[in-house]
Design a protein around this motif. Sequence first.
Motif, PDB file in Angstrom:
ATOM      1  N   GLY A   1      -7.093  13.452 -51.202  1.00 43.67           N
ATOM      2  CA  GLY A   1      -7.345  14.659 -50.147  1.00 43.67           C
ATOM      3  C   GLY A   1      -6.972  16.051 -50.812  1.00 43.67           C
TER       4      GLY A   1
ATOM      5  N   ARG B   1     -10.082  17.869 -44.018  1.00 45.43           N
ATOM      6  CA  ARG B   1      -8.711  17.903 -43.805  1.00 45.43           C
ATOM      7  C   ARG B   1      -8.031  18.395 -42.602  1.00 45.43           C
ATOM      8  NH1 ARG B   1      -6.073  19.597 -48.986  1.00 45.43           N
ATOM      9  NH2 ARG B   1      -5.984  21.475 -48.119  1.00 45.43           N
TER      10      ARG B   1
ATOM     11  N   ARG C   1      -3.586  17.303 -43.970  1.00 43.20           N
ATOM     12  CA  ARG C   1      -3.421  15.746 -44.654  1.00 43.20           C
ATOM     13  C   ARG C   1      -4.974  15.396 -44.398  1.00 43.20           C
ATOM     14  NH1 ARG C   1      -1.356  12.616 -39.141  1.00 43.20           N
ATOM     15  NH2 ARG C   1      -3.018  10.756 -39.777  1.00 43.20           N
ATOM     16  N   ALA C   2      -5.230  14.225 -45.283  1.00 43.10           N
ATOM     17  CA  ALA C   2      -6.567  13.678 -45.159  1.00 43.10           C
ATOM     18  C   ALA C   2      -6.890  13.505 -43.722  1.00 43.10           C
ATOM     19  CB  ALA C   2      -6.709  12.564 -46.117  1.00 43.10           C
TER      20      ALA C   2
ATOM     21  N   TRP D   1     -10.550  12.410 -43.400  1.00 45.04           N
ATOM     22  CA  TRP D   1     -11.630  11.557 -43.709  1.00 45.04           C
ATOM     23  C   TRP D   1     -12.216  11.741 -45.092  1.00 45.04           C
ATOM     24  CZ3 TRP D   1     -16.646  10.276 -45.162  1.00 45.04           C
ATOM     25  CH2 TRP D   1     -16.923   8.985 -45.073  1.00 45.04           C
TER      26      TRP D   1
ATOM     27  N   CYS E   1     -10.888  12.468 -34.348  1.00 46.63           N
ATOM     28  CA  CYS E   1      -9.548  12.583 -35.167  1.00 46.63           C
ATOM     29  C   CYS E   1      -8.287  12.165 -34.331  1.00 46.63           C
ATOM     30  CB  CYS E   1      -9.419  13.704 -36.039  1.00 46.63           C
ATOM     31  SG  CYS E   1     -11.025  14.092 -37.059  1.00 46.63           S
TER      32      CYS E   1
ATOM     33  N   SER F   1      -3.898   6.156 -41.722  1.00 46.21           N
ATOM     34  CA  SER F   1      -4.961   6.275 -42.463  1.00 46.21           C
ATOM     35  C   SER F   1      -5.736   4.933 -42.549  1.00 46.21           C
ATOM     36  CB  SER F   1      -5.008   7.072 -43.779  1.00 46.21           C
ATOM     37  OG  SER F   1      -5.943   6.946 -44.592  1.00 46.21           O
ATOM     38  N   LYS F   2      -6.867   4.557 -42.394  1.00 44.13           N
ATOM     39  CA  LYS F   2      -7.609   3.427 -42.485  1.00 44.13           C
ATOM     40  C   LYS F   2      -9.228   3.577 -43.002  1.00 44.13           C
ATOM     41  CE  LYS F   2      -9.342   3.798 -37.812  1.00 44.13           C
ATOM     42  NZ  LYS F   2      -9.212   5.136 -37.571  1.00 44.13           N
ATOM     43  N   SER F   3      -9.350   2.623 -43.741  1.00 44.34           N
ATOM     44  CA  SER F   3     -10.657   2.676 -44.466  1.00 44.34           C
ATOM     45  C   SER F   3     -11.803   2.524 -43.313  1.00 44.34           C
ATOM     46  CB  SER F   3     -10.987   1.509 -45.474  1.00 44.34           C
ATOM     47  OG  SER F   3     -12.148   1.422 -46.004  1.00 44.34           O
TER      48      SER F   3
ATOM     49  N   ASN G   1     -12.100   6.873 -45.942  1.00 43.69           N
ATOM     50  CA  ASN G   1     -10.424   6.675 -45.153  1.00 43.69           C
ATOM     51  C   ASN G   1      -9.809   7.774 -44.647  1.00 43.69           C
ATOM     52  OD1 ASN G   1      -8.598   7.503 -47.345  1.00 43.69           O
ATOM     53  ND2 ASN G   1      -9.546   6.157 -48.446  1.00 43.69           N
ATOM     54  N   GLY G   2      -9.142   7.554 -43.562  1.00 45.23           N
ATOM     55  CA  GLY G   2      -8.454   8.780 -42.828  1.00 45.23           C
ATOM     56  C   GLY G   2      -8.393   8.187 -41.482  1.00 45.23           C
ATOM     57  N   PRO G   3      -7.695   9.068 -40.619  1.00 45.94           N
ATOM     58  CA  PRO G   3      -7.481   8.687 -39.080  1.00 45.94           C
ATOM     59  C   PRO G   3      -8.561   9.237 -38.357  1.00 45.94           C
ATOM     60  CG  PRO G   3      -6.082  10.984 -39.957  1.00 45.94           C
ATOM     61  CD  PRO G   3      -6.738  10.347 -41.021  1.00 45.94           C
TER      62      PRO G   3
END
Length: 168
Positions: free
Chosen positions: A58, A106, A115-116, A118, A137, A143-145, A157-159
């Motif tokens: 990220g 971000r 933070r990331a 996506w 978001c 965080s997930k793919s 990936n990300g929330p």
Amino acid sequence: MRPFHRLLLCSMFAGLAGCVPWPHRYLTAPRITGTVVKAGQPVAGAHIQLADVMDASGEMASSARKQEVVTDAQGHFTVGPIRRFAWSAHVPVLTVTQNTVPWGLRLSTDGQSFRAGWLSDPTLFGEVLSVPIVATCDLNAASKSSVIEGYKFLVGNGPCTLAAESKK
């Protein structure tokens, strides 16, 4: 035929064939509209960054172009697109629109620690969508793919969950 006319004729054919470098802008990150929530409530004042070159953790590359916006009272934001300038030969018959897409979002609630949100997978191929993307978001989500809905080849990936905006 005179040398000047030959040169002019050859230049004309080269231009029609797409062999002459031509200035243009190409898309490196899409336009994204979205909402940031936490525990189901909109988050006002969240900072959103869109960058066109990010690594898997990220972090933005030093060569990255970025745009930053802040969410409104309802947690809504719009950011992007990002385009870069290039001189290249464009051959319509041979042009492939797929390229690596290391762009990402971000998120930050304080404007300092990001933070990331996506991150596209920089190891895969896919296109940068020219249609707007809709993001949701959730700051409480892990965080997930995920893929951009409707585009299985755009993995990240990300929330945030992303979907291509449907044409109206």
